[in-house]
Design an enzyme around this catalytic site. Structure first.
Site, PDB file in Angstrom:
ATOM      1  N   SER A   1       4.956  -7.459  -2.087  1.00  0.00           N
ATOM      2  CA  SER A   1       4.795  -7.401  -0.632  1.00  0.00           C
ATOM      3  C   SER A   1       5.241  -8.709   0.017  1.00  0.00           C
ATOM      4  O   SER A   1       4.849  -9.789  -0.415  1.00  0.00           O
ATOM      5  CB  SER A   1       3.314  -7.133  -0.328  1.00  0.00           C
ATOM      6  OG  SER A   1       3.109  -6.943   1.040  1.00  0.00           O
TER       7      SER A   1
ATOM      8  N   CYS B   1      -7.787  -6.379   2.835  1.00  0.00           N
ATOM      9  CA  CYS B   1      -7.136  -5.081   2.993  1.00  0.00           C
ATOM     10  C   CYS B   1      -8.184  -3.985   3.073  1.00  0.00           C
ATOM     11  O   CYS B   1      -7.904  -2.841   3.367  1.00  0.00           O
ATOM     12  CB  CYS B   1      -6.207  -4.829   1.829  1.00  0.00           C
ATOM     13  SG  CYS B   1      -5.318  -6.299   1.396  1.00  0.00           S
TER      14      CYS B   1
ATOM     15  N   ASN C   1      -6.307 -10.043  -6.647  1.00  0.00           N
ATOM     16  CA  ASN C   1      -6.297 -10.696  -5.328  1.00  0.00           C
ATOM     17  C   ASN C   1      -7.587 -11.449  -5.029  1.00  0.00           C
ATOM     18  O   ASN C   1      -7.593 -12.400  -4.269  1.00  0.00           O
ATOM     19  CB  ASN C   1      -6.027  -9.667  -4.222  1.00  0.00           C
ATOM     20  CG  ASN C   1      -6.834  -8.391  -4.380  1.00  0.00           C
ATOM     21  OD1 ASN C   1      -6.942  -7.828  -5.455  1.00  0.00           O
ATOM     22  ND2 ASN C   1      -7.399  -7.939  -3.284  1.00  0.00           N
TER      23      ASN C   1
ATOM     24  N   GLN D   1       0.113  -9.990  -5.957  1.00  0.00           N
ATOM     25  CA  GLN D   1      -0.362 -11.382  -5.984  1.00  0.00           C
ATOM     26  C   GLN D   1       0.397 -12.217  -7.014  1.00  0.00           C
ATOM     27  O   GLN D   1       0.374 -13.449  -6.941  1.00  0.00           O
ATOM     28  CB  GLN D   1      -1.870 -11.439  -6.267  1.00  0.00           C
ATOM     29  CG  GLN D   1      -2.734 -10.810  -5.190  1.00  0.00           C
ATOM     30  CD  GLN D   1      -2.684 -11.555  -3.859  1.00  0.00           C
ATOM     31  OE1 GLN D   1      -2.314 -12.726  -3.781  1.00  0.00           O
ATOM     32  NE2 GLN D   1      -3.061 -10.873  -2.791  1.00  0.00           N
TER      33      GLN D   1
ATOM     34  N   HIS E   1       4.474 -10.141   2.957  1.00  0.00           N
ATOM     35  CA  HIS E   1       3.570 -11.026   3.701  1.00  0.00           C
ATOM     36  C   HIS E   1       2.630 -11.832   2.814  1.00  0.00           C
ATOM     37  O   HIS E   1       1.871 -12.659   3.312  1.00  0.00           O
ATOM     38  CB  HIS E   1       2.800 -10.237   4.772  1.00  0.00           C
ATOM     39  CG  HIS E   1       1.669  -9.379   4.277  1.00  0.00           C
ATOM     40  ND1 HIS E   1       0.359  -9.779   4.339  1.00  0.00           N
ATOM     41  CD2 HIS E   1       1.653  -8.142   3.726  1.00  0.00           C
ATOM     42  CE1 HIS E   1      -0.426  -8.811   3.851  1.00  0.00           C
ATOM     43  NE2 HIS E   1       0.347  -7.812   3.478  1.00  0.00           N
TER      44      HIS E   1
ATOM     45  N   THR F   1       0.841  -1.200   0.000  1.00  0.00           N
ATOM     46  CA  THR F   1       0.000   0.000   0.000  1.00  0.00           C
ATOM     47  C   THR F   1       0.877   1.252   0.000  1.00  0.00           C
ATOM     48  O   THR F   1       0.652   2.190  -0.764  1.00  0.00           O
ATOM     49  CB  THR F   1      -0.928  -0.008   1.239  1.00  0.00           C
ATOM     50  OG1 THR F   1      -1.780  -1.153   1.131  1.00  0.00           O
ATOM     51  CG2 THR F   1      -1.764   1.250   1.327  1.00  0.00           C
TER      52      THR F   1
ATOM     53  N   THR G   1      15.214   4.369  10.035  1.00  0.00           N
ATOM     54  CA  THR G   1      15.998   3.146  10.209  1.00  0.00           C
ATOM     55  C   THR G   1      15.250   1.944   9.641  1.00  0.00           C
ATOM     56  O   THR G   1      14.054   1.778   9.873  1.00  0.00           O
ATOM     57  CB  THR G   1      16.299   2.938  11.707  1.00  0.00           C
ATOM     58  OG1 THR G   1      17.003   4.088  12.169  1.00  0.00           O
ATOM     59  CG2 THR G   1      17.145   1.694  11.946  1.00  0.00           C
TER      60      THR G   1
HETATM   61  N1  PLP Z   1      -2.320  -5.113  -4.025  1.00  0.00           N
HETATM   62  C1  PLP Z   1      -2.893  -6.328  -3.987  1.00  0.00           C
HETATM   63  C2  PLP Z   1      -3.237  -6.997  -5.278  1.00  0.00           C
HETATM   64  C3  PLP Z   1      -3.147  -6.945  -2.769  1.00  0.00           C
HETATM   65  O1  PLP Z   1      -3.723  -8.153  -2.743  1.00  0.00           O
HETATM   66  C4  PLP Z   1      -2.811  -6.270  -1.578  1.00  0.00           C
HETATM   67  C5  PLP Z   1      -3.169  -6.854  -0.268  1.00  0.00           C
HETATM   68  O2  PLP Z   1      -4.131  -7.612  -0.189  1.00  0.00           O
HETATM   69  C6  PLP Z   1      -2.179  -5.027  -1.662  1.00  0.00           C
HETATM   70  C7  PLP Z   1      -1.962  -4.477  -2.901  1.00  0.00           C
HETATM   71  C8  PLP Z   1      -1.733  -4.288  -0.435  1.00  0.00           C
HETATM   72  O3  PLP Z   1      -0.652  -4.971   0.151  1.00  0.00           O
HETATM   73  P1  PLP Z   1      -0.140  -4.632   1.629  1.00  0.00           P
HETATM   74  O4  PLP Z   1      -0.961  -5.473   2.549  1.00  0.00           O
HETATM   75  O5  PLP Z   1       1.315  -5.046   1.627  1.00  0.00           O
HETATM   76  O6  PLP Z   1      -0.311  -3.185   1.837  1.00  0.00           O
END
Ligand code: PLP
Length: 378
Positions: free
Chosen positions: A199, A325, A151, A179, A201, A79, A237
């Protein structure tokens, strides 16, 4: 002990929301949470150990997506990376109706300094029209923001022709590859993409780390002023343990990309086929498209998806009905609404997103649980 107080689902089919940290990734991180706690900017050996670890992680992240280390800028979440890439844009912007909220909102609220915003519609299969994109590009656009894989449905966007069109009309293409990374082969060096975000996670790394990958590192705008970290673009940092975990997760994703996709596709296909066969009046959102191997988004006619997901949750099964999200919203998915044109169908759709850590036994248990929950609700 947290584990004593929080209910932990026993079957996790919500891997597009987030993934567990793999044990090997945690192992790579642990020294940087304990003895190796140095600040990468410090001149002593604690500092240089941390700085070397960040450099190594940068190379691992770059390698997963075919970029160079210099092109990788760490940040805290995709994000943030999307906001970083898009908020300073001027001129006309083209995006699509099925983007993540980060892209939809930053392009609507922060980006168009006097420019026009176009959100391309998608068809039932979740695809934009390349002709419509070309029409808008001909009218003059400086930025195109598109996701590589969705997603909610796993629908894969044909990013090569999109990138070629952008190049032909001189527009900069920003790609949300959150994704796609770790699930599809990505070679940033071979595509005319100006920036991309991934990302940690979402690919079995920890939360708190992500990367903005930029074709022209010198042109990346400064996001945060201060001590000059991330080549003066994002001071503060570094989150060294998270960055180290992100790198380790990317290295594993690169190594096991094909094996993971193959294994998870079998599980996803088994799940999807069994639900479609055993539960009447069901459909797959995005069925007409190439989809990520781990994702299926299934509609259940005259079933409220939230209630179905709630019943599954009570059985210890985690699935989702929209984007995690999009915190705390009960609005049905904007993605399914854009694809089907139907609020009703969006409110009847459930996403199952699997991973290589799931098993055939779990798939069978989920199919049984879905069948009995739907029977109960209908
Ligand atoms: N873009 C997509 C396609 C996502 O699936 C997500 C999270 O679900 C994001 C952006 C945002 O990622 P983050 O959780 O690292 O902010």
């Amino acid at each position: 002990m947290l584990g004593n107080t929080l209910a932990v689902p026993s079957i996790y089919f919500d891997n597009n929301a987030t993934t567990p940290v793999e044990p090997e990734v945690l192992e790579a991180m642990l020294p940087f949470l304990t003895q190796q706690f140095g600040n990468p900017s410090s001149a002593h050996s604690f500092g240089s150990t941390a700085a070397q670890a960040v450099a190594r992680a940068r190379a691992e992240v770059a390698a997963l997506v075919g970029a160079s280390s210099e092109q990788v800028f760490f940040c805290s979440s995709a994000t943030e990376g999307i906001n970083w890439a898009l908020s300073a844009r001027s001129g006309n912007i083209i995006t699509s109706e099925v983007e993540h909220a980060a892209t939809l909102k930053v392009t609507a609220e922060a980006a168009p300094l006097g420019g026009q915003l176009t959100r391309l519609r998608v068809d039932r299969a979740g695809q934009i029209s390349l002709d419509a994109l070309e029409e808008r590009l001909k009218a003059g656009s400086s930025t195109v923001a598109m996701m590589w894989a969705n997603n909610e449905t796993g629908v894969v966007c044909p990013i090569e022709p999109v990138a070629d069109l952008c190049e032909r009309y001189g527009a900069q293409l920003h790609v949300d590859a959150v994704q796609a990374a770790g699930k599809l082969p990505i070679d940033f060096s071979q595509l005319p993409i100006s920036s991309m975000v991934i990302s940690s996670h979402k690919l079995f790394g920890p939360k708190g780390a992500a990367a903005l990958i930029a074709r022209e590192p010198a042109q990346v705008a400064t996001l945060i002023w201060g001590g000059g970290q991330e080549r003066n673009r994002r001071s503060g940092t570094e989150n060294v343990p998270a960055i180290v975990g992100f790198g380790a997760a990317c290295a594993r994703a690169a190594r096991f990309l094909h094996a993971r996709a193959e294994g998870v596709q079998k599980l996803r296909d088994t799940l999807e086929t069994a639900i479609l066969e055993r539960v009447p009046k069901t459909w797959v959102n995005g069925a007409g498209s190439t989809r990520l191997a781990n994702t299926t988004n299934i509609g259940f006619e005259s079933i409220d998806a939230e209630t179905l997901a709630g019943l599954l949750d009570a059985d210890g099964i985690a699935v989702s009905t929209g984007s995690a999200c999009h915190a705390n919203t009960l609005e049905p998915s904007h993605v399914i609404r854009a694809m089907t044109g139907s609020y009703q169908q969006a409110s009847e759709s459930v996403r199952f997103s699997l991973s290589h850590l799931n098993t055939r036994e779990e798939v069978d248990a989920v199919v049984d649980a879905v069948c009995s929950a739907v029977a109960q609700l209908r």
